[in-house]
Design an enzyme around this catalytic site. Structure first.
Site, short mmCIF file in Angstrom:
data_model
loop_
_atom_site.label_atom_id
_atom_site.label_comp_id
_atom_site.label_asym_id
_atom_site.label_seq_id
_atom_site.Cartn_x
_atom_site.Cartn_y
_atom_site.Cartn_z
N GLN A 54 34.19 -31.84 12.33
CA GLN A 54 35.63 -31.93 12.55
C GLN A 54 36.00 -31.99 14.03
OE1 GLN A 54 37.38 -28.65 10.43
NE2 GLN A 54 37.40 -29.73 8.47
N TYR A 92 36.08 -39.91 2.59
CA TYR A 92 36.67 -41.23 2.68
C TYR A 92 37.22 -41.65 1.31
CZ TYR A 92 34.18 -41.66 7.12
OH TYR A 92 33.71 -41.47 8.38
N ARG A 105 32.03 -36.95 7.23
CA ARG A 105 33.27 -36.14 7.28
C ARG A 105 32.97 -34.74 6.76
NH1 ARG A 105 37.45 -39.96 7.66
NH2 ARG A 105 38.77 -38.33 8.50
N ASP A 122 35.68 -35.62 15.18
CA ASP A 122 36.24 -36.61 14.25
C ASP A 122 37.35 -37.42 14.93
OD1 ASP A 122 37.18 -38.08 12.16
OD2 ASP A 122 37.54 -36.38 10.81
N SER A 136 40.26 -38.73 12.67
CA SER A 136 41.33 -37.77 12.36
C SER A 136 42.23 -37.53 13.56
CB SER A 136 40.72 -36.44 11.89
OG SER A 136 40.10 -36.59 10.64
#
Length: 370
Positions: A123, A224, A118, A126, A129
């Site tokens: 991003q 996390y 992460r 991801d 997310s």
């Protein structure tokens, strides 16, 4: 090189890539084969894929000829795949270590996007997310539909209606989107999270952050959640009990990678809630945050609805598939050259971090340890 897109199991409405992502892959010189009917539930027809440059094939053809197979869930029927074929999806390898061992023995290379570090660079890939954002939004809408009262405050000639009180456990991506959605609907929101660092984000969305002292440091956990001490859990449950007794809606989102979901809401706490209240448990697939949660079921307990649903993102299949496909495309750009050739760069922390099996072995240290 051929990238194959597989149709998901019947319960799944999403697809790995929509036509717009296929078009981007075709521009890179990649041949894309799509299993018949793969995108129908996500409002993407076989014709849409063909217009984007893909070829629509049978499942057997896709499995036997593809160099890279895209499948959100672990696909069945891999006996006919090429040696060294690459699987890319969300395979929850920490819960499916025997399957990963089976893939390794078949010389299947697999990348599981839920294992990505992460980091800021990750991003755009991801999937946790992008999908959790949808789940948090839909959790509040589901709660509003199931709740037998208004969410906002109303002042009418017949009397005043107090706003709903919403308690959100966990301020990750799903929790933050749930906060924003609940506030837009006019409710009063309180939030618990074991990470004090999220307090500012919670308050910026207009919610009250309820702090519990003594949380374990999660700064080195790669974004996390981490396991908490027994002392912290006792303090946390005491504070949650105070808030849950006043709550009309509770949305739980707490999960720990590779472990059973933490038990945050006890049966005693649920006993303190009033009839008609609603609990939406997004951690249902890993055991749930309440002892009464059953995945994909609604349990009625003393007039309180406890809804276990870890796949709310699938209730918005078109947008969920669009976002997931963009994540997949961004990851593929790490392992495919500009000329459309395969290039597995094991020096890249994202490639290495998401790899589960390669060259007949389990290469993920976390999975191998299981």
């Amino acid at each position: 090189m051929i990238i194959g897109v597989l149709k998901e199991p019947s319960a799944e409405t999403r697809v790995s890539v929509l036509a717009e992502t296929v078009a981007a892959l075709v521009k890179k010189g990649v041949t894309v084969w799509v299993e018949q009917g793969s995108g129908e539930k996500a409002s993407c027809s076989d014709g849409d894929y063909q217009k984007a440059g893909a070829e629509v094939k049978t499942r057997a053809e896709v499995l036997s000829s593809s160099d890279i197979l895209l499948s959100i869930h672990a696909p069945a029927g891999l006996a006919s795949v090429k040696p060294g074929v690459i699987l890319l999806g969300v395979y929850q390898p920490l819960f499916n270590a025997p399957l990963m061992q089976e893939w390794a023995s078949k010389n299947i290379t697999s990348f599981s996007l839920d294992m990505l570090p992460r980091t800021t660079r990750a991003q755009s890939m991801d999937v946790l997310s992008s999908q959790a954002n949808i789940a948090g939004y839909k959790a509040v809408l589901r709660a509003a539909n199931e709740y037998g009262r208004y969410f906002p405050m109303f002042m009418t000639a017949a009397g005043s209606i107090a706003p709903a009180k919403v308690l959100i456990l966990g301020a990750g991506v799903a929790g933050l989107q749930a906060i924003a959605t609940a506030k837009r609907l006019g409710s009063v929101v309180e939030v618990f999270d074991a990470r004090p660092a999220v307090k500012e984000e919670v308050m910026s969305l207009g919610a009250k952050f309820v702090e519990v002292e003594g949380a374990a440091d999660a700064s080195k956990a790669g974004g996390y959640a981490v396991e908490q001490s027994d002392d912290y859990k006792q303090k946390q449950q005491a504070r949650i009990a105070e808030s849950i007794a006043k709550a009309d809606i509770v949305i739980t989102t707490a999960q720990i990678p590779g472990k059973k979901a933490p038990l945050l809401v006890t049966e005693q706490m649920i006993d303190a809630m009033r009839m008609g209240s609603v609990i939406i448990d997004l951690a249902a697939a890993t055991g749930g945050n309440t002892p009464l949660t059953k995945n994909n079921e609604t349990v009625i307990y003393k007039g309180i609805k406890i809804i276990g649903d870890s796949s709310l993102q699938s209730s918005m299949p078109s947008d969920a598939s669009k976002l997931y496909g963009k994540n997949v495309l961004n990851f593929l750009q790490l392992i495919i050259t500009k000329e459309g050739a395969l290039n597995l760069n094991w020096e890249d922390d994202l490639v290495k971090g998401s790899a589960v099996t390669f060259d007949g072995k389990i290469v993920s240290e976390r999975v191998a340890a299981l």
